[in-house]
Design a protein around this motif. Sequence first.
Motif, PDB file in Angstrom:
ATOM      1  N   LYS A  39      -4.956 -47.738 -11.246  1.00 33.19           N
ATOM      2  CA  LYS A  39      -5.545 -46.285 -11.098  1.00 33.19           C
ATOM      3  C   LYS A  39      -4.572 -45.626  -9.435  1.00 33.19           C
ATOM      4  N   ASP A  40      -4.923 -46.879  -8.187  1.00 36.31           N
ATOM      5  CA  ASP A  40      -3.907 -47.380  -7.301  1.00 36.31           C
ATOM      6  C   ASP A  40      -2.556 -46.526  -7.041  1.00 36.31           C
ATOM      7  N   THR A  41      -1.707 -46.506  -8.133  1.00 36.19           N
ATOM      8  CA  THR A  41      -0.456 -46.458  -7.872  1.00 36.19           C
ATOM      9  C   THR A  41      -0.713 -44.445  -8.570  1.00 36.19           C
ATOM     10  N   VAL A  42      -1.553 -44.277  -9.483  1.00 31.92           N
ATOM     11  CA  VAL A  42      -0.939 -43.285 -10.492  1.00 31.92           C
ATOM     12  C   VAL A  42      -1.292 -42.069  -8.913  1.00 31.92           C
ATOM     13  N   VAL A  43      -0.957 -40.812  -8.674  1.00 26.66           N
ATOM     14  CA  VAL A  43      -2.422 -39.845  -7.712  1.00 26.66           C
ATOM     15  C   VAL A  43      -1.796 -38.623  -9.000  1.00 26.66           C
ATOM     16  N   ASN A  44      -3.423 -38.514  -9.212  1.00 28.98           N
ATOM     17  CA  ASN A  44      -4.310 -37.171  -9.609  1.00 28.98           C
ATOM     18  C   ASN A  44      -4.579 -36.609  -9.426  1.00 28.98           C
ATOM     19  N   LEU A  45      -3.722 -35.442  -9.410  1.00 28.71           N
ATOM     20  CA  LEU A  45      -4.254 -33.818  -8.401  1.00 28.71           C
ATOM     21  C   LEU A  45      -4.300 -33.202  -9.381  1.00 28.71           C
ATOM     22  N   HIS A  46      -4.601 -33.418 -10.806  1.00 29.65           N
ATOM     23  CA  HIS A  46      -5.142 -32.163 -11.604  1.00 29.65           C
ATOM     24  C   HIS A  46      -6.458 -32.461 -11.782  1.00 29.65           C
ATOM     25  N   GLY A  47      -7.852 -31.910 -12.790  1.00 35.68           N
ATOM     26  CA  GLY A  47      -8.581 -31.884 -12.773  1.00 35.68           C
ATOM     27  C   GLY A  47      -9.870 -31.092 -11.799  1.00 35.68           C
ATOM     28  N   GLY A  48     -11.273 -31.121 -12.468  1.00 29.60           N
ATOM     29  CA  GLY A  48     -11.978 -30.237 -12.245  1.00 29.60           C
ATOM     30  C   GLY A  48     -13.103 -30.950 -12.035  1.00 29.60           C
ATOM     31  N   ARG A  49     -13.675 -32.380 -12.693  1.00 22.32           N
ATOM     32  CA  ARG A  49     -14.690 -32.314 -12.058  1.00 22.32           C
ATOM     33  C   ARG A  49     -14.779 -34.646 -11.243  1.00 22.32           C
ATOM     34  N   TYR A  50     -15.623 -33.910 -10.227  1.00 24.54           N
ATOM     35  CA  TYR A  50     -16.149 -34.555  -8.953  1.00 24.54           C
ATOM     36  C   TYR A  50     -16.500 -35.836  -9.220  1.00 24.54           C
ATOM     37  N   ARG A  51     -15.034 -36.896  -8.557  1.00 29.32           N
ATOM     38  CA  ARG A  51     -15.460 -38.502  -8.867  1.00 29.32           C
ATOM     39  C   ARG A  51     -16.307 -38.868  -7.067  1.00 29.32           C
ATOM     40  N   ASP A  52     -16.341 -39.529  -7.185  1.00 20.30           N
ATOM     41  CA  ASP A  52     -16.394 -40.381  -6.473  1.00 20.30           C
ATOM     42  C   ASP A  52     -15.233 -40.683  -5.440  1.00 20.30           C
ATOM     43  N   LEU A 426      -7.659 -40.384  -4.242  1.00 20.13           N
ATOM     44  CA  LEU A 426      -8.585 -41.385  -3.395  1.00 20.13           C
ATOM     45  C   LEU A 426      -7.629 -41.233  -1.949  1.00 20.13           C
ATOM     46  N   GLY A 427      -8.369 -42.044  -1.205  1.00 20.12           N
ATOM     47  CA  GLY A 427      -8.697 -41.960   0.184  1.00 20.12           C
ATOM     48  C   GLY A 427      -6.878 -42.506   0.674  1.00 20.12           C
ATOM     49  N   SER A 428      -6.808 -44.019  -0.653  1.00 20.33           N
ATOM     50  CA  SER A 428      -5.786 -45.121   0.300  1.00 20.33           C
ATOM     51  C   SER A 428      -4.550 -44.299  -0.366  1.00 20.33           C
ATOM     52  N   GLN A 429      -4.204 -43.210  -1.287  1.00 22.76           N
ATOM     53  CA  GLN A 429      -3.327 -42.401  -1.837  1.00 22.76           C
ATOM     54  C   GLN A 429      -2.517 -42.057  -0.779  1.00 22.76           C
ATOM     55  N   ILE A 430      -3.580 -41.195   0.655  1.00 29.39           N
ATOM     56  CA  ILE A 430      -3.087 -40.496   1.149  1.00 29.39           C
ATOM     57  C   ILE A 430      -1.348 -40.230   1.465  1.00 29.39           C
ATOM     58  N   ASP A 431      -1.357 -41.167   2.507  1.00 28.36           N
ATOM     59  CA  ASP A 431       0.258 -41.903   3.101  1.00 28.36           C
ATOM     60  C   ASP A 431       1.038 -41.617   2.402  1.00 28.36           C
ATOM     61  N   ARG A 432       0.802 -42.290   1.409  1.00 32.78           N
ATOM     62  CA  ARG A 432       1.803 -42.867   0.250  1.00 32.78           C
ATOM     63  C   ARG A 432       2.336 -41.112  -0.760  1.00 32.78           C
ATOM     64  N   LEU A 433       1.275 -40.401  -0.795  1.00 38.03           N
ATOM     65  CA  LEU A 433       1.209 -38.680  -1.276  1.00 38.03           C
ATOM     66  C   LEU A 433       2.208 -37.921  -0.291  1.00 38.03           C
ATOM     67  N   ALA A 434       1.580 -38.266   0.941  1.00 40.39           N
ATOM     68  CA  ALA A 434       2.648 -37.417   2.218  1.00 40.39           C
ATOM     69  C   ALA A 434       3.604 -37.732   1.560  1.00 40.39           C
ATOM     70  N   GLU A 435       4.456 -38.913   2.020  1.00 35.52           N
ATOM     71  CA  GLU A 435       5.841 -39.770   2.170  1.00 35.52           C
ATOM     72  C   GLU A 435       6.388 -38.427   0.688  1.00 35.52           C
ATOM     73  N   ALA A 436       5.762 -38.355  -0.556  1.00 36.97           N
ATOM     74  CA  ALA A 436       5.888 -38.213  -1.763  1.00 36.97           C
ATOM     75  C   ALA A 436       6.616 -36.689  -1.875  1.00 36.97           C
ATOM     76  N   PHE A 437       5.752 -36.118  -0.376  1.00 34.92           N
ATOM     77  CA  PHE A 437       5.899 -34.565  -0.213  1.00 34.92           C
ATOM     78  C   PHE A 437       7.225 -34.464   0.288  1.00 34.92           C
ATOM     79  N   ALA A 438       7.080 -35.313   1.111  1.00 36.41           N
ATOM     80  CA  ALA A 438       8.146 -34.664   1.611  1.00 36.41           C
ATOM     81  C   ALA A 438       9.518 -35.551   1.437  1.00 36.41           C
ATOM     82  N   ASP A 439       9.586 -35.916   0.169  1.00 36.43           N
ATOM     83  CA  ASP A 439      10.758 -36.192   0.052  1.00 36.43           C
ATOM     84  C   ASP A 439      11.474 -35.764  -1.115  1.00 36.43           C
TER      85      ASP A 439
END
Length: 458
Positions: A39-52, A426-439
């Motif tokens: 779960k930590d590796t896959v960044v899921n930016l789909h969906g409309g159901r709130y998660r904690d 997830l908050g722990s995924q944000i830096d990696r997501l920014a790097e992916a966007f940059a790439d």
Amino acid sequence: KEMEHGGGGSLWVNVREATGDGRETREQCIAQAVERLGKDTVVNLHGGRYRDRKGDPHVLSCVREAVVRVVCGGEGGESDDSCARLLRATEQLLFGEDTLQKSHLYVDSLPAVGATGGLRLFAEYMNRFLTPNTPPTPSTHTTSTAKPCIYLSDMTWGNHVQIFESAHVAVRRYPYVNTQRLQLRIADIIHTIDTAPAHSIFLFQPAAHNPTGIDPSELEWKAIGEALLRGGHVPLFDCVFCGIAHGSVEQDVAAVRQLAAMGLEMWVCMSYSKNMGLYGERVGVISVVTKQPKITQRIIDGLDSISQSMGTPSLHGARVVATVLSPPSLRAQWELELRDMAQHIRSLRSALCDALTVHGVPLPLSLDIPPQLTTSGEREAAWQHLRDNTGIFSFTGLDSRQVTLLKEKHHVYLASDGRMSFVNLLGSQIDRLAEAFADVIKDDSVTPTKSTMNTATL
């Protein structure tokens, strides 16, 4: 021939395959990736159901308590007043204590299977009872062969189109957002309203617009309301994110109250799936507001005749929502939890905006947002719109090629039109997501395809 003579053939042999939106395939693909990579590796930016904050389904404490009260309180049988309490509490939530009274308007409501079911009820009502371009308060079935029509924003939830077309209601569009500058096209919205046939119906989302996250301001809603009044038009509100957009129920229904205070007749479809985490119960309400109580009742009777063949939400779900909303209620606790949910989403927005800034990620070529200055005179972050948007969705400007690269190289999943959701991030995924966007953006020497952002699928 086998079928005609009672042979072994099947009636369903030649059934056409559903075209769909690929949701099931997409969800299976993401689920398989999570199972394979974690779960930590896959960044899921789909969906409309709130998660904690851990990425798990969120159960509100007020809902837990309401369930205990309902179950242990011994409420039972279909003769209890749960549905009536649900309807009255929803009307109070939407319109406050005296908004309608001051505007000489009258409201009545029916239970619906979520806001989606309410929209489908309204669409079927349009098909059966409305003659095109006549006031939407008729007393008889339409005999016209022309289809009634509804105006939807050109960027909207994908199911909106399907809901109305399946009821044989013609769909027209009004422009909503400039996808290059991510600005509301308010002048074009007003022009479309002013040039629409008299007594047209316009669907709006009062807060947390799906898929753009861009809402009209109070002054812009005033201009929209004035244009609707000039043409004798009727707004239909799809109220799905009440309380989640700003953390305030009253703020998220402010547009509904504002237009009602202007004297506009209207319809509102309310859902408790997202703001109470009750997807499995599908509790919703459809409310109609007119200038005459007899007409309001006539419309409710027509809706009721349709709903008998379409189903209603579970009685248990209605009891739970009514218990949260009705005095003595858990509403204060609910509103505290809504503020926390909204704050969590805002914190994710701000963190991603900051991370993209730190990594020096430029905007995609499809966006041309003029630089803005802060109150201290400093230049705002390039991705400031991610911080400023409301609700759970935003538009990134990434094209389908970049979206594919994100999935294949970085295990980041988002809609092909560049729309992203924050609820599974997830908050722990944000830096990696920014790097992916940059790439996927930094070496973009290919002009991206023109944005096709016109649907959003939850």
